[in-house]
Design an enzyme around this catalytic site. Structure first.
Site, short mmCIF file in Angstrom:
data_model
loop_
_atom_site.label_atom_id
_atom_site.label_comp_id
_atom_site.label_asym_id
_atom_site.label_seq_id
_atom_site.Cartn_x
_atom_site.Cartn_y
_atom_site.Cartn_z
N HIS A 160 -8.18 -4.73 -1.03
CA HIS A 160 -6.98 -4.04 -0.57
C HIS A 160 -6.53 -4.63 0.78
CE1 HIS A 160 -4.28 -0.61 -0.96
NE2 HIS A 160 -4.46 -0.32 0.32
N ASP A 214 -9.43 -4.55 -5.56
CA ASP A 214 -8.75 -3.44 -4.91
C ASP A 214 -8.98 -2.15 -5.69
OD1 ASP A 214 -6.88 -1.65 -3.80
OD2 ASP A 214 -5.46 -3.26 -3.38
N SER A 222 0.84 -1.19 0.00
CA SER A 222 0.00 0.00 0.00
C SER A 222 0.88 1.25 0.00
CB SER A 222 -0.96 -0.04 1.19
OG SER A 222 -1.99 0.91 1.04
#
Length: 281
Positions: free
Chosen positions: A239, A209, A111
């Site tokens: 995600h 995601d 991320s």
């Protein structure tokens, strides 16, 4: 039972302050080093909170992993976090040379940490110290969050509005423009005017995601620049998958993204250590 990897904590000196890290060393380490930046929108998270994920990366790869407690926004805006990741890479390189005589070091993150890792890989390239590889789990790259995947599913995490706010806290409201000069410190890899010569890239993202289009677009840009790039999309995966348990297999089983990334680290380090053309996978 899930295996464990021995680990220690350390403080790395960097520019007048110290960077806390967690160092994971498999008992039969193969000698390479992966410096890992955790996620958390550049504002949250810690090496301790990412303990299981980074420990598994060491376990699945067979190599050492350094989890970096980089400085967080808003108290520390860009480039503080990037500088801390770079300090950890420099330290890992010294450790690798001291122990094995070879600077077998890669950078990675998930991320927001994946964005930091991608940016770090380009800064290191500019300095003539390109890492052995870059391992990026669902990194957002566009502060405008304009890709269709951000709007594909209502309520999906992270939303475009949430990501735009996180980018603003991290890097301000300046538009993304190419940064030139050998000393450029990128807040996003999109600020690099040229991606050629970057470290071989391994990218992972789930098909559910919201940042998926960012990841696919960046993989495409790397390929067009001639950078060896491997992209794997995990079906039915949202995600933050690196922190999730496996869908099946009971408590303590990690999401397969961890195993895949660890395996790719092993494959890449093996190729760098022994690039003989007869070696195949």
């Amino acid at each position: 039972m899930k295996g464990t990897v021995p680990w220690t904590e350390a403080l790395l000196p960097s520019g007048g302050h110290q960077v806390p890290v967690r160092v994971y060393r498999p008992e039969r380490s193969l000698g390479g080093w992966l410096v890992w930046a955790h996620g958390g929108s550049w504002q949250h998270g810690s090496a301790a909170q990412w303990h299981e994920a980074t420990s598994d990366l060491a376990r699945f790869s067979g190599h050492n992993v350094v989890g970096v407690d980089y400085r967080l926004a808003p108290a520390h805006a860009h480039p503080a976090a990037l500088l801390d990741v770079l300090a950890a890479v420099r330290w890992a390189r010294r450790e690798a040379v001291r122990e094995t005589g070879a600077a077998l070091v890669a950078v990675g993150g998930d991320s927001a940490g994946g964005t930091l890792a991608a940016s770090a890989a380009l800064v290191l390239r500019n300095a003539g110290q390109s890492p052995a590889g870059q391992f990026l789990a669902y990194p957002p790259t566009d502060p405008g969050c304009r890709a269709p995947s951000y709007r594909a599913e209502a309520g999906a995490f992270p939303s475009a509005a949430r990501m735009r706010a996180a980018w603003h806290v991290y890097r301000g409201s300046a538009p993304v423009r190419p940064l030139t000069g050998a000393d450029a410190l990128y807040s996003t890899p999109l600020e690099a005017p040229d991606l050629s010569g970057a470290a071989p890239a391994y990218l992972a993202v789930g098909d559910l995601d919201p940042v998926a289009d960012d990841v696919h677009a960046y993989a495409g840009a790397l390929r067009r620049a001639g950078v060896p790039t491997t992209l794997r999309s995990f079906p039915g995966t949202p995600h933050a998958a690196l922190l999730m348990p496996a869908a099946q297999g009971g408590p303590g089983r990690a999401h397969p993204m961890r195993r895949w990334l660890g395996r790719m680290v092993s494959v890449r380090f093996e190729a760098v250590a022994d690039p003989a053309p007869h070696r195949t996978r």
